[in-house]
Design an enzyme around this catalytic site. Sequence first.
Site, PDB file in Angstrom:
ATOM      1  N   ARG A  32       0.891  -1.249   0.039  1.00 48.50           N
ATOM      2  CA  ARG A  32       0.100   0.130  -0.111  1.00 48.50           C
ATOM      3  C   ARG A  32       0.909   1.302   0.043  1.00 48.50           C
ATOM      4  O   ARG A  32       0.339   2.293  -0.245  1.00 48.50           O
ATOM      5  CB  ARG A  32      -1.088  -0.050   1.240  1.00 48.50           C
ATOM      6  CG  ARG A  32      -2.164  -0.979   1.011  1.00 48.50           C
ATOM      7  CD  ARG A  32      -2.917  -1.012   2.237  1.00 48.50           C
ATOM      8  NE  ARG A  32      -2.131  -1.536   3.337  1.00 48.50           N
ATOM      9  CZ  ARG A  32      -2.532  -1.707   4.487  1.00 48.50           C
ATOM     10  NH1 ARG A  32      -3.738  -1.305   4.978  1.00 48.50           N
ATOM     11  NH2 ARG A  32      -1.767  -2.541   5.350  1.00 48.50           N
ATOM     12  N   ASP A  78      -0.505 -14.352  -0.117  1.00 48.62           N
ATOM     13  CA  ASP A  78      -0.535 -13.840   1.327  1.00 48.62           C
ATOM     14  C   ASP A  78      -0.157 -15.334   1.917  1.00 48.62           C
ATOM     15  O   ASP A  78      -0.265 -16.484   1.286  1.00 48.62           O
ATOM     16  CB  ASP A  78      -1.551 -13.339   1.781  1.00 48.62           C
ATOM     17  CG  ASP A  78      -1.511 -12.764   3.165  1.00 48.62           C
ATOM     18  OD1 ASP A  78      -1.078 -11.861   3.164  1.00 48.62           O
ATOM     19  OD2 ASP A  78      -1.965 -13.530   3.986  1.00 48.62           O
ATOM     20  N   TYR A 155      -3.539 -17.209  13.376  1.00 49.85           N
ATOM     21  CA  TYR A 155      -4.544 -16.575  12.629  1.00 49.85           C
ATOM     22  C   TYR A 155      -5.874 -17.559  12.658  1.00 49.85           C
ATOM     23  O   TYR A 155      -6.764 -16.987  12.594  1.00 49.85           O
ATOM     24  CB  TYR A 155      -4.106 -16.092  11.240  1.00 49.85           C
ATOM     25  CG  TYR A 155      -3.325 -14.959  11.138  1.00 49.85           C
ATOM     26  CD1 TYR A 155      -3.589 -13.601  10.979  1.00 49.85           C
ATOM     27  CD2 TYR A 155      -1.871 -15.245  10.990  1.00 49.85           C
ATOM     28  CE1 TYR A 155      -2.831 -12.623  11.130  1.00 49.85           C
ATOM     29  CE2 TYR A 155      -0.809 -14.196  11.203  1.00 49.85           C
ATOM     30  CZ  TYR A 155      -1.334 -12.830  11.137  1.00 49.85           C
ATOM     31  OH  TYR A 155      -0.376 -12.034  11.192  1.00 49.85           O
TER      32      TYR A 155
END
Length: 357
Positions: A32, A78, A155
Amino acid sequence: MSVKLINDRLLRALRRQPVDMTPVWIMRQAGRYLPEYRATRKQAGDFMTLCKTPELACKVTLQPLQRFNLDAAILFSDILTIPDAMGLGLRVVENQGPQFAHPVQSREDIQKLSAPDIDTDLRYVMDAVRLIKRELGNKAPLIGFAGSPWTIATYMIEGGSSKQFSRAKGMLYEQPALAHRLLEVLSQSIIDYLNGQIEAGVDVVMIFDSWGGILSHDAYKEFSLSYMEQIVDGLDTGDGENNVPVILFTKGGGLWVEAMAKSGCDALGVDWTVDIGAVRKRLGGRVALQGNLDTAVLYSDPMMIRKEVAKVLASYGEGSGHVFNLGHGIHPDIDPDNVAALVDAVHELSEPFHSGG
Ligand code: CP3
């Protein structure tokens, strides 16, 4: 692969062969902080569509190389593609990070998990690798990657990012056998996944153990390192000149580098908390090292960046075996011009450290 790379500095450094300059790439280099990344992400609509559309994944992989003199590309994807393919339903929500629709919460949830099929469920990743290799040609090597079993497990158990890791760490003490069952399925999946990436053409693989550093001394070895060792053992990296080097990176793992280096990996990533020269001495040159500039240096200006780059280069010292990188991923609010200053400083200032051949 068989094509001779024009820029093989990264591979040479990972093999500890002489180089003309220290190679450099940046963790999260496609991200980003680049306006062109934000534009492509907007075009995709959401993060997972970006990952699952090989043309777009290829485009953002190459964006940082068009801007900076980087010595490697890293596959845009990812670490959470594996649990997504296991059916947990991943969404990456703007400013909130990754979230799973179906986190693993019970014994049954873990017992019913199985390794995804790489050729169908994760085919989009292999298609992206093939496309990137075609577009990249022989300009630079391509790094493939996966998360470590422990890092992915945090996660899956927490349902997303976490500060305390209460559930994930709690499971290690409350239900260690169940934790091992989860880590076992993940290890097998990661071996298949990385071997798939190697077959599709990646030149290097890296394992991101972003959360190994939150574990106790014993728990790190039992629940993180031992599974990374299994993975290194299970990879079809080939041998000799054309092997695929393996980089292990445990954030916060500075205390464990000796044990990590025994895994059979070719290189260790080290974070910003260690003196890279001291780590080099501790390991006696048995593996290459990657790192370790503090990412926060990029909030300063080109003068300060040069000074801090010079310190890392001087700490590592003369000779090959160093891949310059940050100590962790780049932040979204960093000025891309400072990244250009960093990359140029590494090349320029590292030459004298390689003049001995
Ligand atoms: O390095 C690269 O350029 C390649 C791509 C890459 C991404 N994630 C893209 C991404 C790599 C190598 C990763 C690894 C990754 N993903 C890790 C290990 C490295 C680390 O940073 O510790 C972890 C823990 C994840 C899990 C994950 N994915 C998180 C925590 C997030 C949110 C991050 C954030 O800054 O919001 C993601 C999403 C993600 N993966 C983004 C990118 C560019 C941001 C998504 C977006 O909003 O566009």
